[in-house]
Write a protein that holds these residues in place. Structure first.
Motif, PDB file in Angstrom:
ATOM      1  N   LEU A   1      -9.138  -2.012 -16.272  1.00 53.28           N
ATOM      2  CA  LEU A   1     -10.111  -1.116 -15.627  1.00 53.28           C
ATOM      3  C   LEU A   1      -9.900   0.359 -15.943  1.00 53.28           C
ATOM      4  N   ASN A   2      -9.035   0.677 -16.923  1.00 49.50           N
ATOM      5  CA  ASN A   2      -8.800   2.099 -17.223  1.00 49.50           C
ATOM      6  C   ASN A   2      -9.880   2.678 -18.122  1.00 49.50           C
ATOM      7  N   ILE A   3     -10.814   1.815 -18.605  1.00 50.82           N
ATOM      8  CA  ILE A   3     -11.824   2.311 -19.558  1.00 50.82           C
ATOM      9  C   ILE A   3     -13.220   2.334 -18.948  1.00 50.82           C
ATOM     10  N   ILE A   4     -13.270   2.331 -17.629  1.00 47.76           N
ATOM     11  CA  ILE A   4     -14.575   2.327 -16.948  1.00 47.76           C
ATOM     12  C   ILE A   4     -14.509   3.321 -15.792  1.00 47.76           C
ATOM     13  N   ASN A   5     -15.616   3.998 -15.511  1.00 50.36           N
ATOM     14  CA  ASN A   5     -15.579   4.942 -14.392  1.00 50.36           C
ATOM     15  C   ASN A   5     -15.572   4.192 -13.058  1.00 50.36           C
ATOM     16  N   HIS A   6     -15.045   4.845 -12.051  1.00 49.61           N
ATOM     17  CA  HIS A   6     -14.781   4.145 -10.793  1.00 49.61           C
ATOM     18  C   HIS A   6     -16.027   3.527 -10.177  1.00 49.61           C
ATOM     19  N   GLN A   7     -17.189   4.169 -10.358  1.00 48.70           N
ATOM     20  CA  GLN A   7     -18.423   3.645  -9.720  1.00 48.70           C
ATOM     21  C   GLN A   7     -18.824   2.281 -10.280  1.00 48.70           C
TER      22      GLN A   7
ATOM     23  N   ASP B   1      -2.558  -1.874 -13.177  1.00 49.06           N
ATOM     24  CA  ASP B   1      -2.402  -0.448 -13.485  1.00 49.06           C
ATOM     25  C   ASP B   1      -3.701   0.085 -14.074  1.00 49.06           C
ATOM     26  N   VAL B   2      -4.407   0.882 -13.280  1.00 50.55           N
ATOM     27  CA  VAL B   2      -5.673   1.464 -13.767  1.00 50.55           C
ATOM     28  C   VAL B   2      -5.461   2.898 -14.259  1.00 50.55           C
ATOM     29  N   THR B   3      -4.220   3.370 -14.241  1.00 48.21           N
ATOM     30  CA  THR B   3      -3.990   4.790 -14.543  1.00 48.21           C
ATOM     31  C   THR B   3      -4.169   5.081 -16.033  1.00 48.21           C
ATOM     32  N   ASN B   4      -4.455   6.320 -16.323  1.00 48.03           N
ATOM     33  CA  ASN B   4      -4.450   6.817 -17.694  1.00 48.03           C
ATOM     34  C   ASN B   4      -3.491   7.997 -17.753  1.00 48.03           C
ATOM     35  N   PRO B   5      -2.615   8.010 -18.769  1.00 46.95           N
ATOM     36  CA  PRO B   5      -1.602   9.081 -18.854  1.00 46.95           C
ATOM     37  C   PRO B   5      -2.206  10.362 -19.426  1.00 46.95           C
ATOM     38  N   LEU B   6      -2.935  11.059 -18.588  1.00 46.33           N
ATOM     39  CA  LEU B   6      -3.714  12.207 -19.073  1.00 46.33           C
ATOM     40  C   LEU B   6      -3.071  13.539 -18.717  1.00 46.33           C
ATOM     41  N   ILE B   7      -3.201  14.483 -19.649  1.00 49.98           N
ATOM     42  CA  ILE B   7      -2.820  15.877 -19.393  1.00 49.98           C
ATOM     43  C   ILE B   7      -4.124  16.671 -19.406  1.00 49.98           C
TER      44      ILE B   7
ATOM     45  N   THR C   1      -1.493   6.181   1.027  1.00 51.61           N
ATOM     46  CA  THR C   1      -1.567   7.595   0.664  1.00 51.61           C
ATOM     47  C   THR C   1      -0.435   8.373   1.340  1.00 51.61           C
ATOM     48  N   ARG C   2      -0.195   9.596   0.827  1.00 53.93           N
ATOM     49  CA  ARG C   2       0.785  10.457   1.499  1.00 53.93           C
ATOM     50  C   ARG C   2       0.252  10.933   2.835  1.00 53.93           C
ATOM     51  N   ASP C   3      -1.079  10.943   2.987  1.00 52.12           N
ATOM     52  CA  ASP C   3      -1.669  11.508   4.201  1.00 52.12           C
ATOM     53  C   ASP C   3      -2.718  10.556   4.793  1.00 52.12           C
TER      54      ASP C   3
ATOM     55  N   VAL D   1      -2.776   1.623  -4.066  1.00 52.71           N
ATOM     56  CA  VAL D   1      -1.868   2.761  -3.989  1.00 52.71           C
ATOM     57  C   VAL D   1      -2.574   3.953  -4.626  1.00 52.71           C
ATOM     58  N   GLY D   2      -2.893   4.924  -3.786  1.00 59.05           N
ATOM     59  CA  GLY D   2      -3.730   6.051  -4.181  1.00 59.05           C
ATOM     60  C   GLY D   2      -4.935   6.066  -3.271  1.00 59.05           C
ATOM     61  N   SER D   3      -5.520   7.256  -3.108  1.00 54.97           N
ATOM     62  CA  SER D   3      -6.665   7.348  -2.188  1.00 54.97           C
ATOM     63  C   SER D   3      -7.797   8.156  -2.802  1.00 54.97           C
ATOM     64  N   GLY D   4      -7.790   8.260  -4.134  1.00 52.56           N
ATOM     65  CA  GLY D   4      -8.821   9.038  -4.821  1.00 52.56           C
ATOM     66  C   GLY D   4     -10.087   8.219  -5.054  1.00 52.56           C
ATOM     67  N   ASP D   5     -10.877   8.664  -6.019  1.00 50.37           N
ATOM     68  CA  ASP D   5     -12.162   8.010  -6.302  1.00 50.37           C
ATOM     69  C   ASP D   5     -11.985   6.531  -6.634  1.00 50.37           C
ATOM     70  N   VAL D   6     -10.989   6.223  -7.456  1.00 52.13           N
ATOM     71  CA  VAL D   6     -10.807   4.823  -7.877  1.00 52.13           C
ATOM     72  C   VAL D   6     -10.484   3.954  -6.659  1.00 52.13           C
ATOM     73  N   ALA D   7      -9.499   4.376  -5.875  1.00 49.04           N
ATOM     74  CA  ALA D   7      -9.093   3.567  -4.724  1.00 49.04           C
ATOM     75  C   ALA D   7     -10.259   3.394  -3.745  1.00 49.04           C
TER      76      ALA D   7
ATOM     77  N   TRP E   1      -1.647  10.436 -13.054  1.00 46.06           N
ATOM     78  CA  TRP E   1      -0.502  10.076 -13.899  1.00 46.06           C
ATOM     79  C   TRP E   1       0.752  10.882 -13.554  1.00 46.06           C
ATOM     80  N   HIS E   2       0.588  12.183 -13.307  1.00 45.03           N
ATOM     81  CA  HIS E   2       1.776  13.021 -13.061  1.00 45.03           C
ATOM     82  C   HIS E   2       2.517  12.595 -11.797  1.00 45.03           C
ATOM     83  N   ALA E   3       1.840  11.840 -10.935  1.00 42.92           N
ATOM     84  CA  ALA E   3       2.463  11.419  -9.673  1.00 42.92           C
ATOM     85  C   ALA E   3       3.111  10.041  -9.782  1.00 42.92           C
ATOM     86  N   GLY E   4       2.781   9.325 -10.855  1.00 47.12           N
ATOM     87  CA  GLY E   4       3.151   7.915 -10.955  1.00 47.12           C
ATOM     88  C   GLY E   4       4.638   7.638 -10.789  1.00 47.12           C
TER      89      GLY E   4
HETATM   90  N1  NAP Z   1     -11.874   8.345 -11.685  1.00 41.11           N
HETATM   91  C1  NAP Z   1     -12.189   7.363 -12.499  1.00 41.11           C
HETATM   92  O1  NAP Z   1     -13.394   7.022 -12.668  1.00 41.11           O
HETATM   93  C2  NAP Z   1     -11.098   6.621 -13.244  1.00 41.11           C
HETATM   94  C3  NAP Z   1     -11.436   5.547 -14.071  1.00 41.11           C
HETATM   95  C4  NAP Z   1     -10.437   4.817 -14.694  1.00 41.11           C
HETATM   96  C5  NAP Z   1      -9.110   5.180 -14.528  1.00 41.11           C
HETATM   97  N2  NAP Z   1      -8.782   6.261 -13.744  1.00 41.11           N
HETATM   98  C6  NAP Z   1      -7.371   6.588 -13.544  1.00 41.11           C
HETATM   99  O2  NAP Z   1      -7.038   6.101 -12.242  1.00 41.11           O
HETATM  100  C7  NAP Z   1      -6.075   6.961 -11.608  1.00 41.11           C
HETATM  101  C8  NAP Z   1      -6.658   7.447 -10.254  1.00 41.11           C
HETATM  102  O3  NAP Z   1      -7.786   8.227 -10.521  1.00 41.11           O
HETATM  103  P1  NAP Z   1      -8.675   8.902  -9.367  1.00 41.11           P
HETATM  104  O4  NAP Z   1      -9.842   9.467 -10.064  1.00 41.11           O
HETATM  105  O5  NAP Z   1      -8.864   7.957  -8.252  1.00 41.11           O
HETATM  106  O6  NAP Z   1      -7.840  10.057  -8.751  1.00 41.11           O
HETATM  107  P2  NAP Z   1      -6.770  11.115  -9.221  1.00 41.11           P
HETATM  108  O7  NAP Z   1      -7.231  12.430  -8.770  1.00 41.11           O
HETATM  109  O8  NAP Z   1      -6.430  10.954 -10.684  1.00 41.11           O
HETATM  110  O9  NAP Z   1      -5.553  10.618  -8.351  1.00 41.11           O
HETATM  111  C9  NAP Z   1      -5.628  10.710  -6.972  1.00 41.11           C
HETATM  112  C10 NAP Z   1      -4.461  10.050  -6.353  1.00 41.11           C
HETATM  113  O10 NAP Z   1      -3.222  10.485  -6.954  1.00 41.11           O
HETATM  114  C11 NAP Z   1      -2.295  10.807  -5.915  1.00 41.11           C
HETATM  115  N3  NAP Z   1      -1.507  12.013  -6.216  1.00 41.11           N
HETATM  116  C12 NAP Z   1      -1.941  13.142  -6.787  1.00 41.11           C
HETATM  117  N4  NAP Z   1      -0.889  14.019  -6.885  1.00 41.11           N
HETATM  118  C13 NAP Z   1       0.177  13.404  -6.321  1.00 41.11           C
HETATM  119  C14 NAP Z   1       1.537  13.774  -6.137  1.00 41.11           C
HETATM  120  N5  NAP Z   1       2.001  14.951  -6.560  1.00 41.11           N
HETATM  121  N6  NAP Z   1       2.354  12.887  -5.519  1.00 41.11           N
HETATM  122  C15 NAP Z   1       1.901  11.688  -5.111  1.00 41.11           C
HETATM  123  N7  NAP Z   1       0.615  11.279  -5.285  1.00 41.11           N
HETATM  124  C16 NAP Z   1      -0.224  12.134  -5.885  1.00 41.11           C
HETATM  125  C17 NAP Z   1      -3.106  11.106  -4.684  1.00 41.11           C
HETATM  126  O11 NAP Z   1      -2.299  10.578  -3.656  1.00 41.11           O
HETATM  127  P3  NAP Z   1      -2.512  10.839  -2.095  1.00 41.11           P
HETATM  128  O12 NAP Z   1      -3.446   9.792  -1.632  1.00 41.11           O
HETATM  129  O13 NAP Z   1      -1.140  10.656  -1.558  1.00 41.11           O
HETATM  130  O14 NAP Z   1      -3.074  12.228  -1.974  1.00 41.11           O
HETATM  131  C18 NAP Z   1      -4.395  10.363  -4.901  1.00 41.11           C
HETATM  132  O15 NAP Z   1      -4.310   9.150  -4.232  1.00 41.11           O
HETATM  133  C19 NAP Z   1      -5.808   8.092 -12.594  1.00 41.11           C
HETATM  134  O16 NAP Z   1      -4.648   7.787 -13.331  1.00 41.11           O
HETATM  135  C20 NAP Z   1      -7.033   8.078 -13.514  1.00 41.11           C
HETATM  136  O17 NAP Z   1      -6.733   8.564 -14.813  1.00 41.11           O
HETATM  137  C21 NAP Z   1      -9.760   6.984 -13.100  1.00 41.11           C
END
Ligand code: NAP
Length: 214
Positions: free
Chosen positions: A131-137, A91-97, A30-32, A6-12, A70-73
């Motif tokens: 997995l919240n303490i490691i970068n996605h790669q 849950d790999v999310t981090n509650p970040l501001i 994803t939403r899209d 659930v999610g389509s960013g770097d982690v997913a 986190w803000h979307a969770g």
């Molecule tokens: N990047 C890393 O290396 C890493 C490592 C460990 C943990 N994390 C944590 O893992 C989580 C995902 O990180 P990420 O880097 O992949 O990407 P991200 O930019 O933190 O999140 C991207 C995802 O969040 C969704 N999103 C953003 N705004 C939204 C909204 N208003 N409503 C619904 N969905 C929304 C997007 O959904 P859509 O697909 O619908 O656009 C997208 O799939 C985060 O909580 C982050 O802190 C990241």
């Protein structure tokens, strides 16, 4: 295994590539679903990788990863609560501001954590923080010059922790430490900030935590 992301960013996207390489079936939600980068990923990953709505991915997965900002969770969880009932939710999310020009801060921490909020929002699911303490790669096959880093997990359901541990093992993690209940997320989520501060201090973004035992 069928894995829902659930999610389509770097982690997913990194998890999708890794799990397809491990012969699992993967759906990103994803939403899209028409996003260009996901179309490219489909071409690259083949028929065992699909893209759907958030609800479809939550429904698809035998295990589901929560990988959204986190803000979307809260909103995302509210949409998929029924599909996640009875399932392990990693849950790999981090509650970040984020504030411009400053390192991120935790939105919650001392008296409650993101992991606990996710578990409270999903009372019929077994939430495991991991997995919240490691970068996605480096989430999959985390091989470093000095060995394989430590991965901490926590959650209230022992069977869910064990299944998550087996999956992490398959992903290449060796030193997997079960910290106990989901409230231990209060320790794991600040580690993400420490990871960021180390990166700023040392100008590196591929580091990881390892606990050394004598
Ligand atoms: N990047 C890393 O290396 C890493 C490592 C460990 C943990 N994390 C944590 O893992 C989580 C995902 O990180 P990420 O880097 O992949 O990407 P991200 O930019 O933190 O999140 C991207 C995802 O969040 C969704 N999103 C953003 N705004 C939204 C909204 N208003 N409503 C619904 N969905 C929304 C997007 O959904 P859509 O697909 O619908 O656009 C997208 O799939 C985060 O909580 C982050 O802190 C990241």
């Amino acid at each position: 295994m069928r894995i829902g992301l659930v999610g389509s960013g770097d982690v997913a996207q990194s998890l999708a590539k890794g799990f397809i390489g491990m012969d699992h079936e993967v759906m990103i939600g994803t939403r899209d679903p028409g996003k260009k980068d996901l179309e490219k990923l489909k071409t690259k990953l083949g028929k065992h990788f699909t893209v759907g709505t958030t609800t479809e991915a939550a429904n698809f997965g035998e295990i589901v990863f929560l990988a959204v900002a986190w803000h979307a969770g809260e909103d995302v969880i509210a949409q998929i609560r029924p599909q996640l009932a009875g399932k392990i939710v990693i849950d790999v999310t981090n509650p970040l501001i984020f504030n411009d020009g400053e390192p991120p801060q935790l939105a919650v921490g001392h008296t409650i954590s993101g992991g606990e909020i996710v578990q409270q929002s999903l009372p019929d699911s077994h939430v495991v923080k991991a997995l919240n303490i490691i970068n996605h790669q480096n989430m999959i096959q985390p091989k470093y010059k000095s060995g394989v880093p430590t991965m901490f997990v926590c959650g209230n359901n022992k069977s869910a922790i064990n299944h998550t541990g087996e999956l992490l093992h398959e992903m290449g993690w060796e030193d997997i430490v079960d910290l106990g209940g989901i409230e231990k997320s209060r320790l794991l989520e600040p580690l993400c900030l420490l990871w960021v501060e180390y990166g700023i201090a040392k100008n590196t973004w591929s580091h990881a935590f390892s606990v050394l035992a004598k």
